[in-house]
Design an enzyme around this catalytic site. Structure first.
Site, short mmCIF file in Angstrom:
data_model
loop_
_atom_site.label_atom_id
_atom_site.label_comp_id
_atom_site.label_asym_id
_atom_site.label_seq_id
_atom_site.Cartn_x
_atom_site.Cartn_y
_atom_site.Cartn_z
N GLU A 181 17.93 89.75 -0.61
CA GLU A 181 18.18 89.21 -1.94
C GLU A 181 17.36 87.96 -2.13
OE1 GLU A 181 22.19 88.40 -3.17
OE2 GLU A 181 22.96 90.30 -2.36
N GLU A 212 26.82 89.24 3.00
CA GLU A 212 27.10 87.81 2.99
C GLU A 212 28.47 87.44 3.56
OE1 GLU A 212 24.11 86.62 -0.67
OE2 GLU A 212 26.27 86.32 -0.95
#
Length: 439
Positions: A350, A166
């Site tokens: 995720e 991320e």
């Protein structure tokens, strides 16, 4: 749950994800101080000033935790390694850190679990932060040295590796919005971090290719951005939010270019000769990972660039206050394949939610999580049916854990953890998944 393994292609992989600082216990095994230890020690940054010194003690309890992964029938365990554990000062190897990841890797393989590593999930060593952290171009070289030290030890046994989890959180959330460590609100620091995080990604890929490794990828987080109303101004700001959050990092890695509408704001603050780095940043990877949780409604706020604000939406929300919007996952899977990656394999690295999970009569019922996963798996199947080369789906998270600025308040796990005793108790969602993964 309504979805079973048989509803997906035979080579489709199911996995579960965690991260090092959130579960390991950074007070163990000679790990060094991290920016999150510093951030949590500053009043007002983290709920109850909590940190990851103990977390859920995965450092000592990993055999029990990996037994849970295997017993549920997951194919893959997406875990992260800690730079501060492997190199407490950011540069000098800690043998105990390498030994731990060596043991962890072998324990996965002994249980038939595919090790899927992420090299960095935000636990920057404090001494690296002292030298400027992600603002300093030299971090790409330091990160490459860390990659060499760790993957030189365990890289031969990895199923897949991605350098950085991320990058939007690493750069924008942490340097522009100030919500995560190091807690800056500085556009110049942000511009440098937005570029240097991808430069470090490129150097790590280069190092791992040099070690003869393959199945290397990149993992990005995504938030679907819709205009808050029908105005042209809201549409413009939603497109800008989308470009900052979703398109900047994809564009850097897969097109060797950043969105022009973002450079209008960040361009004056970018590092010198940044354009010369784009070939390294955009070298080929083997897959693309998508982390997805929610959408945002975006409108103008009248302030300086970027001048965007989030507006509360009408949809049901998770305990984090995030709207539940499965269509956003489908939108990103199809758009990413269409506009950026083509036939390259995609993985949902995720997906999950926080819910108010409590123990009653020795059990933890979490129907919200089951409904959330089912709704998103509907969209996974739709994308696959339409030809998106989606190869896996990993749930966040295996365990309740340290949820960053929220401390230990939010529970994302399939397995409930008593943060006092550290007892693990699989929730209803874990049992439902275990049943469906056998079918």
């Amino acid at each position: 749950m309504k979805h079973a393994r048989a509803d997906f292609p035979k080579d489709f992989l199911f996995g579960v994800a965690t991260s090092s600082y959130q579960i390991e216990g950074h007070g163990f095994g000679g790990a060094g101080r991290t920016q999150w230890d510093d951030f949590a020690a500053t009043p007002g940054n983290v709920k109850n000033a909590e940190n990851g010194a103990v977390a859920v003690d995965h450092y000592h309890r990993y055999p029990e935790d990996l037994d849970l992964v295997a017993a549920a029938g997951f194919d893959c365990y997406r875990f992260s390694t800690s730079w501060a554990r492997v190199m407490p000062d950011g540069k000098t190897v800690n043998p105990e850190g390498l030994d731990f990841y060596d043991r962890l890797t072998d324990a996965m393989l002994e249980r038939g679990i595919k090790p899927c590593a992420t090299l960095y999930h935000w636990e920057l060593p404090s001494p690296i932060l002292d030298m400027g952290g992600w603002r300093n171009r030299d971090i790409a070289g330091w990160f490459a040295d860390y990659t060499q030290a760790l993957m030189g030890r365990i890289g031969d046994r990895m199923y897949s590796v991605a350098p950085i989890n991320e990058p939007w959180c690493v750069a924008w959330l942490s340097h522009f919005m100030g919500y995560h460590a190091p807690g800056l609100r500085d556009i110049r620091a942000t511009a440098r971090a937005m570029h240097h995080v991808l430069l470090a990604h490129g150097r790590a890929i280069e190092v791992m290719r040099g070690l003869g490794m393959d199945n290397l990828g990149a993992v990005f987080n995504f938030e679907w951005a819709d205009p808050a109303d029908d105005s042209a101004e809201a549409a413009e700001k939603a497109a800008l939010y989308d470009a900052i959050y979703n398109r900047w990092f994809l564009g850097g890695v897969f097109k060797g270019a950043y969105p022009e509408k973002v450079l209008e704001g960040l361009g004056p603050h970018m590092p010198d000769r940044w354009q010369d780095d784009m070939a390294l940043i955009s070298q080929p990877v083997d897959w693309c990972g998508l982390n997805y949780y929610t959408r945002k409604l975006i409108g103008p706020d009248g302030g300086p660039w970027p001048g965007v604000k989030e507006v509360e939406g009408p949809l049901p929300k998770t305990l984090m206050g995030w709207e539940i919007y499965p269509e956003g996952l489908y939108n990103f899977l199809t758009r990413t394949a269409r506009e950026y990656t083509g036939d390259l394999p995609l993985i949902v690295t995720e997906n999950g939610l926080a819910s108010p999970d409590v123990v009653k009569n020795g059990k933890v019922d979490d129907p919200q999580r089951i409904a959330y996963l089912d709704a998103h798996l509907d969209k996974v199947r739709q994308a696959i049916a339409e030809g998106v080369p989606l190869k896996g789906y990993y749930i966040w998270s295996l365990l309740d854990n340290y949820e960053w600025a929220c401390g230990y308040e939010q529970r994302f796990g399939l397995v409930h953890v008593d943060f006092e005793t550290l007892e693990r108790r699989p929730k209803a969602s874990y049992h439902a998944l275990a049943e469906k993964l056998r079918r």
